[in-house]
Design an enzyme around this catalytic site. Structure first.
Site, PDB file in Angstrom:
ATOM      1  N   SER A  52      -2.415 -12.999 -43.204  1.00 43.85           N
ATOM      2  CA  SER A  52      -1.202 -12.277 -43.592  1.00 43.85           C
ATOM      3  C   SER A  52      -0.023 -13.236 -43.485  1.00 43.85           C
ATOM      4  O   SER A  52      -0.187 -14.381 -43.071  1.00 43.85           O
ATOM      5  CB  SER A  52      -0.988 -11.092 -42.654  1.00 43.85           C
ATOM      6  OG  SER A  52      -0.642 -11.583 -41.380  1.00 43.85           O
ATOM      7  N   LYS A  53       1.131 -12.746 -43.842  1.00 44.20           N
ATOM      8  CA  LYS A  53       2.343 -13.567 -43.807  1.00 44.20           C
ATOM      9  C   LYS A  53       2.544 -14.216 -42.442  1.00 44.20           C
ATOM     10  O   LYS A  53       2.937 -15.376 -42.340  1.00 44.20           O
ATOM     11  CB  LYS A  53       3.548 -12.699 -44.122  1.00 44.20           C
ATOM     12  CG  LYS A  53       4.013 -12.870 -45.526  1.00 44.20           C
ATOM     13  CD  LYS A  53       5.400 -12.326 -45.690  1.00 44.20           C
ATOM     14  CE  LYS A  53       5.842 -12.590 -47.120  1.00 44.20           C
ATOM     15  NZ  LYS A  53       6.919 -11.763 -47.543  1.00 44.20           N
TER      16      LYS A  53
END
Ligand code: GLU
Length: 465
Positions: free
Chosen positions: A240-241
């Protein structure tokens, strides 16, 4: 058979590194077999697709050096062809019009919820005649999915997989407004583009079993499929980010080189013995799908930094100068002069071995061209004691009058002799001298810096302390 692969991003955001790796694998596979690598922009989601995202994908691929063959295909432009295929499937009895209302579908959803299973259209229009069509309702077109038997897939990464056809549903091919669904569009496009190998993330594996039905219904040869495991973060959770699932341009801005990114992404999920550093040429020569791992790989920033440091060291000095020039000129607020560029080029060898990214390199290089006096941090300031300042003054006088050639070895010998005469050690003058010459406690070798700055500039810098 000529190998034809494709990268088929949906332009709804940046080109994130998982997608970049998919593109890389498709690129290498095609190049390995002397085939073609095509780009298809899957812009059928008219709300979420944006021109900025298309631009980010195209510039990201270009930056990585993943050149595709021919012009990109824009999926939305092909919707008439997708409709044509759906209608052909209806004509052949492999698809049908469904007039179920949103309320009916809602009921099915509720029932599925109660029974704790995923929503599955119950096929209520499968065998009904068109004559029963309610007035004023625009139908969708659904696939007449197989109800019995099994579908086999020989995936080039995942191996043999069999799915019972009872799990497949009559998915929608054309929506009631006539627009094609992703499931239909992707198959029609892959067929028409002559794609021989579909290499994509394993999040598409269940889609593949549904898509295979369209190939079979149309009597089209199925491509070979290779579903590559997704990239996870260091903690094992889906990337994820927070882990660094950023767009490739973010990595460019963080100072990574495209060659390093490609090398790192290649190794993330594919191996060639113990080789870590693999050039593009070798990658094209060696790449195959046999050595794609079956389990998710973990993104490791420290490793990426090390790979980048390696490529930085190998990179051509003039090219590196070109990469750091915008930062230096912006910081100085003017263009660099030829003698300054020359100085940086000479210093590049010593600078690049000490940097892991272009950002580090440009900051490390700045002292070569920075205006004097330097702005020094507290730590650097702290070595400039009164005694050190006197020593530097003496050294300056010594160097001014000495006739040595201004190169590393004589400078080293000369300064060594100077400190010995004073019954001191080299380290007593090294850090103050470094601060005078570079403004910092960390820099390339002291004598190397002096040689590159030249006599006049070195003495000026000591003078201005
Ligand atoms: N457009 C899809 C995506 O971005 C990929 C489709 C495919 O590779 O088949 O996830």
């Amino acid at each position: 058979m000529t190998v034809v692969t494709r990268f088929a991003p949906s332009p709804t955001g940046f080109l994130h590194i998982g997608s970049a790796r998919t593109a890389l694998f498709n690129y290498l596979f095609a190049r390995h077999f002397g085939g073609q690598f095509l780009l298809r922009i899957e812009d059928t989601d008219r709300v979420r697709s944006t021109p900025e995202a298309i631009e980010a994908i195209i510039s990201g691929l270009k930056w990585l050096g993943l050149d595709w063959d021919h012009d990109p295909i824009f999926q939305f432009e092909r919707y008439k062809r997708h409709q044509e295929v759906a209608l052909e499937m209806v004509a052949k009895g492999h698809a049908y019009y469904c007039y179920a209302t949103p309320e009916e579908l809602e009921e099915m959803r509720t029932l599925a919820g109660i029974e704790g299973r995923p929503l599955r259209y119950d096929g209520r229009w499968r065998n009904r005649s068109q004559d029963e069509a309610p007035e004023g309702v625009k139908p969708v077109v659904r696939l007449k999915a197989l109800e019995t038997g099994e579908t086999h897939l020989k995936d080039l990464v995942q191996g043999e997989i069999t799915v019972s056809n009872t799990t497949l549903d009559d998915m929608v091919l054309l929506r009631s407004d006539g627009t094609p669904t992703y499931m239909l569009a992707v198959v029609v496009d892959d067929h028409d583009m002559g794609i021989t190998h579909v290499i994509r993330g394993d999040d598409h594996l269940t889609n593949t079993f549904r898509q295979i039905q369209i190939y079979d219904a149309m009597g089209w040869e199925r491509p070979q499929f290779a579903h590559i495991p997704l990239i996870h973060g260091p903690d094992g959770a889906k990337l994820s980010k927070r882990h660094g699932a950023l767009g490739v341009e973010a990595y460019r801005d963080m100072g990574f080189l495209p060659e390093a990114m490609c090398n790192y992404l290649l190794r993330l999920g594919w191996s060639h013995g113990d080789d870590e550093i693999i050039s593009e040429k070798q990658a094209i020569e060696w790449f195959n799908l046999d050595h794609v791992g079956r389990s998710p790989s973990r993104f490791d920033m420290a490793k990426l930094l090390n790979v980048n440091a390696h490529y930085l060291k190998e990179e051509d000095n003039a090219k590196l100068l070109g990469l750091i020039l915008p930062f230096l000129e912006k910081t100085l607020g003017r263009d660099l002069l030829p003698f300054e560029k020359d100085r940086l080029l000479k210093g590049m060898e010593g600078l690049k071995v000490r940097s892991k990214t272009i950002l580090e390199l440009q900051e490390a290089a700045y002292f070569y061209v920075a205006p004097l006096p330097f702005s020094r941090d507290e730590k650097a300031q702290s070595v400039l004691t009164e005694a050190a300042l006197i020593l530097l003054k003496d050294l300056k006088t010594e160097l001014e009058t000495s006739k040595i050639s201004w190169t590393e070895t004589p400078l080293h010998e000369n300064i060594q002799a100077f400190v010995e005469k004073k019954e001191l050690k080299l380290k007593d003058i090294a850090q103050p001298l470094r601060v005078a010459l570079t403004g910092s406690l960390v820099s390339p070798g002291l004598f190397e810096v002096m040689e590159i700055l030249g006599k006049e500039e070195s003495l000026r810098r000591i003078e201005m302390i």
